[in-house]
Structures are given as C-alpha cells and as structure tokens.
Design an enzyme around this catalytic site. Structure first.
Site, PDB file in Angstrom:
ATOM      1  N   THR A   1       0.822  -1.208   0.000  1.00 37.03           N
ATOM      2  CA  THR A   1       0.000   0.000   0.000  1.00 37.03           C
ATOM      3  C   THR A   1       0.859   1.262   0.000  1.00 37.03           C
ATOM      4  O   THR A   1       0.469   2.276  -0.580  1.00 37.03           O
ATOM      5  CB  THR A   1      -0.973  -0.009   1.183  1.00 37.03           C
ATOM      6  OG1 THR A   1      -0.264  -0.362   2.377  1.00 37.03           O
ATOM      7  CG2 THR A   1      -2.086  -1.020   0.966  1.00 37.03           C
ATOM      8  N   THR A   2       2.050   1.216   0.619  1.00 34.97           N
ATOM      9  CA  THR A   2       2.969   2.349   0.541  1.00 34.97           C
ATOM     10  C   THR A   2       3.432   2.563  -0.894  1.00 34.97           C
ATOM     11  O   THR A   2       3.758   3.686  -1.296  1.00 34.97           O
ATOM     12  CB  THR A   2       4.177   2.128   1.470  1.00 34.97           C
ATOM     13  OG1 THR A   2       3.719   1.997   2.818  1.00 34.97           O
ATOM     14  CG2 THR A   2       5.180   3.280   1.399  1.00 34.97           C
TER      15      THR A   2
ATOM     16  N   TYR B   1     -12.845  -1.000   2.599  1.00 32.63           N
ATOM     17  CA  TYR B   1     -14.150  -0.394   2.329  1.00 32.63           C
ATOM     18  C   TYR B   1     -15.311  -1.361   2.543  1.00 32.63           C
ATOM     19  O   TYR B   1     -16.342  -0.992   3.110  1.00 32.63           O
ATOM     20  CB  TYR B   1     -14.221   0.198   0.911  1.00 32.63           C
ATOM     21  CG  TYR B   1     -15.556   0.889   0.655  1.00 32.63           C
ATOM     22  CD1 TYR B   1     -15.791   2.169   1.141  1.00 32.63           C
ATOM     23  CD2 TYR B   1     -16.587   0.245  -0.027  1.00 32.63           C
ATOM     24  CE1 TYR B   1     -17.011   2.789   0.954  1.00 32.63           C
ATOM     25  CE2 TYR B   1     -17.815   0.856  -0.218  1.00 32.63           C
ATOM     26  CZ  TYR B   1     -18.023   2.133   0.274  1.00 32.63           C
ATOM     27  OH  TYR B   1     -19.235   2.730   0.090  1.00 32.63           O
TER      28      TYR B   1
ATOM     29  N   TYR C   1      -2.239  -8.988   6.303  1.00 39.46           N
ATOM     30  CA  TYR C   1      -1.892  -7.597   6.613  1.00 39.46           C
ATOM     31  C   TYR C   1      -3.101  -6.921   7.226  1.00 39.46           C
ATOM     32  O   TYR C   1      -4.124  -6.723   6.564  1.00 39.46           O
ATOM     33  CB  TYR C   1      -1.430  -6.896   5.335  1.00 39.46           C
ATOM     34  CG  TYR C   1      -1.099  -5.421   5.459  1.00 39.46           C
ATOM     35  CD1 TYR C   1      -0.909  -4.796   6.689  1.00 39.46           C
ATOM     36  CD2 TYR C   1      -0.961  -4.641   4.312  1.00 39.46           C
ATOM     37  CE1 TYR C   1      -0.599  -3.450   6.784  1.00 39.46           C
ATOM     38  CE2 TYR C   1      -0.655  -3.288   4.387  1.00 39.46           C
ATOM     39  CZ  TYR C   1      -0.478  -2.698   5.625  1.00 39.46           C
ATOM     40  OH  TYR C   1      -0.174  -1.366   5.701  1.00 39.46           O
TER      41      TYR C   1
ATOM     42  N   ARG D   1      -6.708   2.155   8.096  1.00 39.35           N
ATOM     43  CA  ARG D   1      -6.814   2.480   6.672  1.00 39.35           C
ATOM     44  C   ARG D   1      -7.913   1.681   5.968  1.00 39.35           C
ATOM     45  O   ARG D   1      -8.398   2.102   4.923  1.00 39.35           O
ATOM     46  CB  ARG D   1      -5.477   2.216   5.957  1.00 39.35           C
ATOM     47  CG  ARG D   1      -4.305   3.057   6.440  1.00 39.35           C
ATOM     48  CD  ARG D   1      -4.440   4.525   6.108  1.00 39.35           C
ATOM     49  NE  ARG D   1      -4.314   4.812   4.692  1.00 39.35           N
ATOM     50  CZ  ARG D   1      -3.210   5.262   4.096  1.00 39.35           C
ATOM     51  NH1 ARG D   1      -2.107   5.460   4.807  1.00 39.35           N
ATOM     52  NH2 ARG D   1      -3.191   5.526   2.812  1.00 39.35           N
TER      53      ARG D   1
ATOM     54  N   LYS E   1       1.426  -9.133   9.043  1.00 43.54           N
ATOM     55  CA  LYS E   1       1.899  -7.780   9.309  1.00 43.54           C
ATOM     56  C   LYS E   1       0.815  -7.104  10.134  1.00 43.54           C
ATOM     57  O   LYS E   1      -0.281  -6.837   9.634  1.00 43.54           O
ATOM     58  CB  LYS E   1       2.139  -7.025   8.003  1.00 43.54           C
ATOM     59  CG  LYS E   1       2.516  -5.562   8.211  1.00 43.54           C
ATOM     60  CD  LYS E   1       2.612  -4.817   6.880  1.00 43.54           C
ATOM     61  CE  LYS E   1       2.879  -3.334   7.096  1.00 43.54           C
ATOM     62  NZ  LYS E   1       2.908  -2.577   5.814  1.00 43.54           N
TER      63      LYS E   1
ATOM     64  N   ILE F   1       7.776  -4.472   8.697  1.00 42.36           N
ATOM     65  CA  ILE F   1       7.643  -3.921   7.352  1.00 42.36           C
ATOM     66  C   ILE F   1       7.494  -2.427   7.541  1.00 42.36           C
ATOM     67  O   ILE F   1       6.498  -1.951   8.073  1.00 42.36           O
ATOM     68  CB  ILE F   1       6.461  -4.553   6.600  1.00 42.36           C
ATOM     69  CG1 ILE F   1       6.739  -6.057   6.377  1.00 42.36           C
ATOM     70  CG2 ILE F   1       6.237  -3.848   5.265  1.00 42.36           C
ATOM     71  CD1 ILE F   1       5.620  -6.812   5.703  1.00 42.36           C
TER      72      ILE F   1
END
Length: 291
Positions: A44-45, A107, A133, A138, A161, A203
C-alpha cells in the site's frame, strides 16, 4: 527468511505520474547496499490502489529480477475483491516473488467469517507463501486474533503484518497461531517493543529513508543488544512521527525528494505534502541527519 527490516518500498513516479523506472532501480540498489533485509514491492505504501494491474506486476517483476535472490521480495497482492486478490497473487507467483502480502479487503467491511473465507480462498487457490496484513486505520476492518489463529492453520499462510500499533495484539496472537507463524510489525513507532517482545521483524515506512538505521536496530534486537537498539529507535522517533503527518506515502515521498532519491509525485487522489507540514518534516530530517 522473513525477518528484520523489510522496506515497504515506494513506487517512484515522474512529474507526469508515469513510473520512474530508473529511480526504482536506484532505490533497490540503495536498499541492498544499506543492509535492508527484504523488500515489499507495491504494497500500500507503493500506491497499489492507483497502479494498473500491468504496472503493478511490472514493478514486482523488475524488483525480483534486480534483487536476484539476494534478499526476499514480497509482493503486495491484496485487494477488496477476492477475485482480484487471486489474480494479483497468481501473477506475482509467476514472476518469482518469495511471498505475497495481502491487506484486508478495504471499504467492504466484511465480517470475521468473510475475512476468513477471503484469505482461505486465496491460500487454497495460489500455492505461494502468504502474509496477512491488518491495518484497520486504513481499511475500516480489523482482522481479529482469533481469525488469524484459524488462518494460521493453512500451511501457506505463514505470518501477519500487524499494523494496529497495539502491542497487546502480540500477546493475544502468540497462543492462537501455529508454531513458526511469523509476526511482523507494521508500525514504526512501536516496532522496537514489538520485536523486543518476540516479533520477528517489521515492514517499515521509515526504512525508505533510513534503511541502514532500521536494519541495524533489527539486527541489534536479534542479538540481544536492546539498549543499543533502543537508542536507534529513539533517535528515529521524530521521523516515525513526521512520516504520518499526512497520509502515507505523502510525507515519505517528499523526504525522498529532499534526499535526491526520487520525485515526490503521487497519483490522485493523493497530492504533494501540504506546505504547512513541510517545516516539521524537514526538522525531523535534520534531527535524524538525513540532510
């Protein structure tokens, strides 16, 4: 294999928002030189939500080819559609990654049973090591420890993660998961304590700009040198905090631009770091000797 400092690598872009392949190549080389223990490509980063699928896989392929087995490469292949997550995970396997990292479906806000079935389906469909993850801040959904424990029974679901920043999660997870299940921090501010209490690695967003320091901290913790590791962690704290003054990866790309590593270009709806935050981020860079 999956331990220590694994950078959540940004995807560098040119001013026209096309991928900057030369900057990507240079960043990977830099991480290998600086001692980063593993690379997460297009997590996502890495702005996975705004990359087309062909771009997504091309970035992963190029990182895998360049790294050439020197450190593990983990591909971000999560999606809020189970079908798309399967497609991305299959494609990442085909280009030779060591594992895939799958963020919880954002979402949709699935139930715990929906999350279980989502991850179970991907694990049963694609035979490659997979890392869960969890980042509820988020995604608006929290993968609970009991669900993680159930999923850890799948042989190719090898770890998680955990990015809640809640250190109690580590205590709750340990008795629920199978032996050997890998526990990774996804929160730089609490990573030292996470690793000190039995986590296997992190991470890291901060590792994008301070790779040697984050890798050294992880190595010191593994060697039992906790005081020295904590001194590095404490020194990096201004950076940990400043990199989240706006939504990640907005600040970290701006820092990389100040360091001459890549432009701070992002794809909409993300925009360049607001000027009102730039002074604070620059001060953190100075305190951490990045400029």
């Amino acid at each position: 294999m999956f331990r220590g400092s694994m950078v959540a690598l940004v995807t560098p872009m040119k001013a026209d928002t096309s991928i900057d392949w030369q900057a990507l190549h240079d960043l990977v080389d830099w991480h290998l030189e600086q001692g980063t223990h593993g690379i997460v490509a297009v997590g996502t980063t890495g702005e996975s939500p705004t990359l087309a699928i062909d771009e997504h896989i091309d970035v992963i392929r190029r990182v895998v080819d360049q790294v050439a087995g020197r450190v593990p490469v983990i591909a971000g292949t999560g999606a809020n559609s189970t079908t798309e997550a399967v497609e991305l995970t299959k494609a990442a396997k085909d280009v030779g990654v060591d594992a895939c990292l799958l963020v919880t479906p954002y979402y949709n806000k699935p139930s715990q049973d929906g999350l279980y079935q989502h991850y179970a389906h991907v694990a049963q469909t694609v035979d490659i090591p997979q890392i869960l993850y969890n980042v509820p801040s988020r995604t608006a959904v929290d993968l609970k420890p009991q669900t993680v424990g159930r999923l850890s029974r799948y042989p190719n679901i090898i770890g998680i993660k955990e990015a809640t920043g809640d250190l109690a999660r580590l205590t709750h997870l340990k008795p629920l998961v199978v032996p050997g299940f890998i526990l990774l921090s996804g929160d730089d501010e609490t990573a030292f304590d996470f690793l000190k209490h039995g986590g296997h690695g992190e991470i890291s967003v901060t590792a994008n700009v301070a790779p040697a320091q984050v890798a050294r901290m992880c190595d010191l913790i593994a060697d039992g040198e906790l005081e020295a590791a904590k001194s590095i962690h404490d020194a990096l704290m201004p950076l940990h905090k400043s990199l989240f003054l706006e939504a990640n990866p907005i600040p970290v790309k701006w820092v990389l631009e100040q360091m001459g590593k890549c432009e701070s270009t992002l794809r909409l709806p993300l925009t360049r770091l607001d000027p009102k935050f730039q002074r604070a981020v620059k001060e953190a860079m100075q305190r951490c000797r990045l400029m």
